[in-house]
Scaffold this motif. Structure first.
Motif, PDB file in Angstrom:
ATOM      1  N   GLU A 147      -8.411   0.184  -2.714  1.00 37.33           N
ATOM      2  CA  GLU A 147      -8.841  -0.863  -3.531  1.00 37.33           C
ATOM      3  C   GLU A 147     -10.580  -0.875  -4.058  1.00 37.33           C
ATOM      4  OE1 GLU A 147      -6.899  -3.910  -4.694  1.00 37.33           O
ATOM      5  OE2 GLU A 147      -5.612  -2.317  -4.197  1.00 37.33           O
ATOM      6  N   THR A 164      -6.142  12.434   5.612  1.00 32.03           N
ATOM      7  CA  THR A 164      -4.682  12.485   5.805  1.00 32.03           C
ATOM      8  C   THR A 164      -4.209  13.061   4.324  1.00 32.03           C
ATOM      9  OG1 THR A 164      -5.190  10.186   5.108  1.00 32.03           O
ATOM     10  CG2 THR A 164      -4.558  10.643   7.503  1.00 32.03           C
ATOM     11  N   ARG A 214       0.797  -1.248   0.034  1.00 30.91           N
ATOM     12  CA  ARG A 214       0.053   0.006   0.109  1.00 30.91           C
ATOM     13  C   ARG A 214       0.926   1.179  -0.088  1.00 30.91           C
ATOM     14  NH1 ARG A 214      -3.015  -3.384  -1.063  1.00 30.91           N
ATOM     15  NH2 ARG A 214      -5.295  -3.753  -0.064  1.00 30.91           N
ATOM     16  N   THR A 215       0.383   2.603  -0.471  1.00 27.56           N
ATOM     17  CA  THR A 215       0.974   3.378  -0.612  1.00 27.56           C
ATOM     18  C   THR A 215       0.767   4.487   0.372  1.00 27.56           C
ATOM     19  OG1 THR A 215      -0.592   4.216  -2.422  1.00 27.56           O
ATOM     20  CG2 THR A 215       1.369   3.203  -3.146  1.00 27.56           C
ATOM     21  N   TYR A 216       1.646   5.264   0.857  1.00 27.40           N
ATOM     22  CA  TYR A 216       1.644   6.369   1.908  1.00 27.40           C
ATOM     23  C   TYR A 216       2.384   7.437   1.803  1.00 27.40           C
ATOM     24  CZ  TYR A 216      -1.473   2.926   4.230  1.00 27.40           C
ATOM     25  OH  TYR A 216      -2.430   1.982   4.152  1.00 27.40           O
ATOM     26  N   SER A 217       1.953   8.778   1.837  1.00 26.14           N
ATOM     27  CA  SER A 217       2.723   9.938   1.538  1.00 26.14           C
ATOM     28  C   SER A 217       3.825  10.391   2.601  1.00 26.14           C
ATOM     29  CB  SER A 217       1.795  11.002   1.270  1.00 26.14           C
ATOM     30  OG  SER A 217       0.885  10.661   0.116  1.00 26.14           O
ATOM     31  N   HIS A 232       0.882   9.760   7.973  1.00 28.05           N
ATOM     32  CA  HIS A 232      -0.462   9.888   8.622  1.00 28.05           C
ATOM     33  C   HIS A 232      -1.436   8.951   7.938  1.00 28.05           C
ATOM     34  CE1 HIS A 232       0.739  14.324   8.562  1.00 28.05           C
ATOM     35  NE2 HIS A 232       1.279  13.826   9.328  1.00 28.05           N
ATOM     36  N   GLY A 280      -9.859  -2.799   5.846  1.00 21.44           N
ATOM     37  CA  GLY A 280      -8.620  -2.722   5.177  1.00 21.44           C
ATOM     38  C   GLY A 280      -7.591  -3.518   5.543  1.00 21.44           C
ATOM     39  N   VAL A 281      -6.986  -4.151   4.467  1.00 22.18           N
ATOM     40  CA  VAL A 281      -5.775  -5.162   4.582  1.00 22.18           C
ATOM     41  C   VAL A 281      -4.669  -4.390   5.484  1.00 22.18           C
ATOM     42  CG1 VAL A 281      -3.944  -6.534   3.816  1.00 22.18           C
ATOM     43  CG2 VAL A 281      -6.615  -6.432   2.711  1.00 22.18           C
ATOM     44  N   ALA A 282      -4.079  -3.125   4.835  1.00 20.92           N
ATOM     45  CA  ALA A 282      -2.946  -2.446   5.539  1.00 20.92           C
ATOM     46  C   ALA A 282      -3.158  -1.610   6.717  1.00 20.92           C
ATOM     47  CB  ALA A 282      -2.227  -1.604   4.618  1.00 20.92           C
ATOM     48  N   SER A 283      -4.503  -1.011   6.894  1.00 25.89           N
ATOM     49  CA  SER A 283      -4.635  -0.046   8.044  1.00 25.89           C
ATOM     50  C   SER A 283      -5.400  -0.910   9.064  1.00 25.89           C
ATOM     51  CB  SER A 283      -5.682   1.309   7.329  1.00 25.89           C
ATOM     52  OG  SER A 283      -6.791   0.747   6.758  1.00 25.89           O
ATOM     53  N   ARG A 307      -4.817   6.871   7.921  1.00 27.90           N
ATOM     54  CA  ARG A 307      -6.350   6.712   8.172  1.00 27.90           C
ATOM     55  C   ARG A 307      -6.860   5.297   8.141  1.00 27.90           C
ATOM     56  NH1 ARG A 307     -10.297  10.487   7.690  1.00 27.90           N
ATOM     57  NH2 ARG A 307      -9.038  11.574   8.678  1.00 27.90           N
TER      58      ARG A 307
HETATM   59  C1  LIG Z   1      -0.848   7.909  -4.136  1.00 29.41           C
HETATM   60  C2  LIG Z   1      -1.450   7.493  -2.771  1.00 29.41           C
HETATM   61  C3  LIG Z   1      -0.787   7.903  -1.666  1.00 29.41           C
HETATM   62  C4  LIG Z   1      -1.707   7.523  -0.445  1.00 29.41           C
HETATM   63  N1  LIG Z   1      -1.074   8.325   0.754  1.00 29.41           N
HETATM   64  C5  LIG Z   1      -1.922   7.966   1.705  1.00 29.41           C
HETATM   65  C6  LIG Z   1      -1.695   8.274   3.126  1.00 29.41           C
HETATM   66  O1  LIG Z   1      -0.488   9.436   3.326  1.00 29.41           O
HETATM   67  N2  LIG Z   1      -2.197   8.211   4.198  1.00 29.41           N
HETATM   68  C7  LIG Z   1      -3.566   7.386   4.250  1.00 29.41           C
HETATM   69  O2  LIG Z   1      -4.240   7.184   4.992  1.00 29.41           O
HETATM   70  N3  LIG Z   1      -3.857   6.851   2.926  1.00 29.41           N
HETATM   71  C8  LIG Z   1      -2.948   6.829   1.639  1.00 29.41           C
HETATM   72  N4  LIG Z   1      -3.320   6.413   0.551  1.00 29.41           N
HETATM   73  C9  LIG Z   1      -4.329   5.335   0.669  1.00 29.41           C
HETATM   74  C10 LIG Z   1      -4.000   4.236   0.896  1.00 29.41           C
HETATM   75  O3  LIG Z   1      -2.920   3.753  -0.105  1.00 29.41           O
HETATM   76  C11 LIG Z   1      -4.745   2.817   1.088  1.00 29.41           C
HETATM   77  O4  LIG Z   1      -5.350   2.555  -0.156  1.00 29.41           O
HETATM   78  C12 LIG Z   1      -5.651   3.004   2.248  1.00 29.41           C
HETATM   79  O5  LIG Z   1      -4.834   3.116   3.498  1.00 29.41           O
HETATM   80  C13 LIG Z   1      -6.499   1.701   2.527  1.00 29.41           C
HETATM   81  O6  LIG Z   1      -5.526   0.464   2.405  1.00 29.41           O
HETATM   82  P1  LIG Z   1      -6.020  -0.833   3.337  1.00 29.41           P
HETATM   83  O7  LIG Z   1      -5.100  -1.879   2.882  1.00 29.41           O
HETATM   84  O8  LIG Z   1      -6.301  -0.415   4.739  1.00 29.41           O
HETATM   85  O9  LIG Z   1      -7.535  -1.007   2.701  1.00 29.41           O
HETATM   86  P2  LIG Z   1      -7.881  -2.086   1.466  1.00 29.41           P
HETATM   87  O10 LIG Z   1      -7.497  -3.310   1.593  1.00 29.41           O
HETATM   88  O11 LIG Z   1      -7.008  -1.443   0.216  1.00 29.41           O
HETATM   89  O12 LIG Z   1      -9.373  -1.733   1.253  1.00 29.41           O
HETATM   90  C14 LIG Z   1     -10.205  -0.609   0.973  1.00 29.41           C
HETATM   91  C15 LIG Z   1     -11.505  -0.553   0.936  1.00 29.41           C
HETATM   92  O13 LIG Z   1     -11.661  -1.276  -0.395  1.00 29.41           O
HETATM   93  C16 LIG Z   1     -12.552  -2.460  -0.058  1.00 29.41           C
HETATM   94  N5  LIG Z   1     -11.945  -3.498  -1.064  1.00 29.41           N
HETATM   95  C17 LIG Z   1     -10.786  -4.237  -0.888  1.00 29.41           C
HETATM   96  N6  LIG Z   1     -10.965  -5.066  -1.868  1.00 29.41           N
HETATM   97  C18 LIG Z   1     -11.979  -4.689  -2.801  1.00 29.41           C
HETATM   98  C19 LIG Z   1     -12.382  -5.314  -4.080  1.00 29.41           C
HETATM   99  N7  LIG Z   1     -11.730  -6.116  -4.740  1.00 29.41           N
HETATM  100  N8  LIG Z   1     -13.668  -4.776  -4.436  1.00 29.41           N
HETATM  101  C20 LIG Z   1     -14.266  -3.910  -3.776  1.00 29.41           C
HETATM  102  N9  LIG Z   1     -13.961  -3.391  -2.491  1.00 29.41           N
HETATM  103  C21 LIG Z   1     -12.611  -3.785  -2.111  1.00 29.41           C
HETATM  104  C22 LIG Z   1     -12.402  -2.799   1.484  1.00 29.41           C
HETATM  105  O14 LIG Z   1     -13.369  -3.703   2.193  1.00 29.41           O
HETATM  106  C23 LIG Z   1     -12.095  -1.491   2.009  1.00 29.41           C
HETATM  107  O15 LIG Z   1     -13.242  -0.661   2.105  1.00 29.41           O
HETATM  108  C24 LIG Z   1      -2.768   6.632  -0.455  1.00 29.41           C
HETATM  109  C25 LIG Z   1      -3.001   6.531  -1.780  1.00 29.41           C
HETATM  110  C26 LIG Z   1      -2.338   6.638  -3.002  1.00 29.41           C
HETATM  111  C27 LIG Z   1      -2.869   6.127  -4.369  1.00 29.41           C
END
Ligand SMILES: Cc1cc2nc3c(=O)[nH]c(=O)nc-3n(C[C@H](O)[C@H](O)[C@H](O)COP(=O)(O)OP(=O)(O)OC[C@H]3O[C@@H](n4cnc5c(N)ncnc54)[C@H](O)[C@@H]3O)c2cc1C
Ligand code: FES
Length: 352
Positions: free
Chosen positions: A337, A217, A150-153, A167, A174-177, A169
């Motif tokens: 995602e 964030t 996952r990507t974080y700034s 930072h 979510g898998v990462a958060s 959220r």
């Molecule tokens: C360039 C960039 C920079 C970022 N910087 C930050 C930052 O600084 N801080 C920050 O907090 N976040 C940031 N983000 C967002 C971060 O990368 C993650 O996307 C976020 O933290 C969610 O990740 P997760 O693994 O917790 O959730 P995920 O596992 O990715 O899930 C997110 C949501 O999608 C749903 N989901 C998962 N898979 C599917 C699927 N196949 N179909 C439909 N729904 C699905 C899940 O149930 C959940 O509700 C950034 C994103 C980008 C692109």
């Protein structure tokens, strides 16, 4: 594992790429800049053309790369892997204020992890060595035991090269958060990261006043830009930050920005805004409503917007309504995602 030759036109540069590696990754690690933003097949920023050879399109979202585009020979280098030697042609527009720092892998250690607002943590990691980056760029975090990243700034200025602030959220489920950072990650844990990525960076050669709009964030890259601009004298124009949240419990770093405003009264203005609470010293309403009410025009400004995609789109429209041209606005959408599955391609109004 096989390795193939990738030729990048119009540069005529040749690099090697493993068959399990994305073409973008191979380019960025070898010092060949290709435009990109999300690096996860969602935003379509990296779209390019295959002139010769075969690729596996990998995880490219079918919204960002439609079937007919695949048939026409387009690809998303952030997802595509080579199946043979490949020649691609990309729209390479390197900004002169941007410094290309090749992507590398780092091992980091968690130095601190604290709650700073509702569902929001500040994570500080120490890299095993210094990393150069532009203010506004991001890292990829490998999520242990999943094979996913996952990507974080990065939220600190680029003069601080080993101790990096993020930072995060929480996204429910979510898998990462939710599954890692908010659940098991602890001080002292090792973390595998790579970077720097992205082109949402402070244009340090610019001297125009800039309006910076942060939701949630989305403050992270903007904080890096503001601190770099002010503390390192990297930006000569006036900076105005609009930071949006529902209520004060969702807002963070308010005192730090108030302090920066006091220290740099002619160079920085701070407007925290609350959409669901009325409080003294805070703008009332969505950031877009406060910007709308407080500015007759923003003609001659540069705009930087970062946060959840719907907020970014709304702020983009507001800034354009205040007479900023698309070429004057830089954006970073925090796609996840769910956005990828739903087709989170950014508004056609603006490419970067
Ligand atoms: C360039 C960039 C920079 C970022 N910087 C930050 C930052 O600084 N801080 C920050 O907090 N976040 C940031 N983000 C967002 C971060 O990368 C993650 O996307 C976020 O933290 C969610 O990740 P997760 O693994 O917790 O959730 P995920 O596992 O990715 O899930 C997110 C949501 O999608 C749903 N989901 C998962 N898979 C599917 C699927 N196949 N179909 C439909 N729904 C699905 C899940 O149930 C959940 O509700 C950034 C994103 C980008 C692109
Ligand atoms: S960077 Fe390739 S689709 Fe976003």
């Amino acid at each position: 594992m096989t390795s193939y030759k990738i030729t990048v036109e119009p540069l005529g540069r040749e690099i090697d790429c493993r068959d399990d590696q994305s073409i973008l990754d191979a380019c960025l690690r070898n010092g060949v800049w290709l435009p990109h933003s999300c690096t996860h097949g969602t935003c379509a920023t990296c779209k390019a053309e295959v002139l010769d050879g075969d690729v596996d399109h990998g995880e490219s979202s079918s919204f960002a790369l439609m079937d007919f585009e695949r048939d026409e020979g387009k690809l998303l280098p952030c997802c595509a892997r080579p199946l043979s030697d490949v020649t691609i042609e990309a729209d390479i527009d390197v900004d002169e204020d941007f410094r290309m720092h090749p992507v590398q892998d780092y091992t980091a250690t968690v130095v601190s992890l604290e709650d700073i607002a509702k569902e929001t943590k500040r994570l500080v990691i120490e890299l095993d060595r210094e990393m150069e980056f532009n203010a506004g760029q991001y890292l990829k975090f490998q999520i242990p035991g999943t094979g996913a990243d996952r990507t974080y700034s990065i939220a600190n200025p680029p003069t601080q090269r080993r101790l990096l602030e993020f930072h995060i959220r929480r996204t429910v489920g979510g898998v990462a958060s939710d599954g890692w950072i908010f659940r098991t990650l602890a001080v002292g844990d090792p973390v595998a990261v790579s970077g720097p990525y992205g082109r949402f960076v402070l244009r340090v050669g610019d001297d125009r006043p800039a309006v910076l709009v942060a939701g949630g964030t989305g403050l992270a890259p903007i904080k890096s830009m503001i601190r770099h601009g002010l503390e390192n004298d990297a930006y000569s124009g006036h900076l105005t930050l609009y930071q949006g949240a529902r209520t004060q419990e969702w807002l963070y770093d308010v005192e730090e920005f108030q302090r920066l405003e006091k220290e740099h009264p002619n160079r920085f203005s701070y407007r925290p805004c609350l959409s669901e609470e009325i409080a003294e010293g805070f703008g009332r309403g969505l950031v877009t409503e406060v910007i709308e009410a407080e500015n007759e025009t923003l003609h001659g400004h540069a705009g930087y917007i970062c946060g959840p995609p719907p907020m970014v789109d709304a702020a983009l429209k507001t800034l354009m309504g205040k007479r900023l041209f698309p070429r004057d606005i830089y954006r970073e959408d925090f796609f996840n995602e769910a956005d990828k599955a739903a087709g989170g391609v950014r508004s056609p109004l603006i490419k970067r």
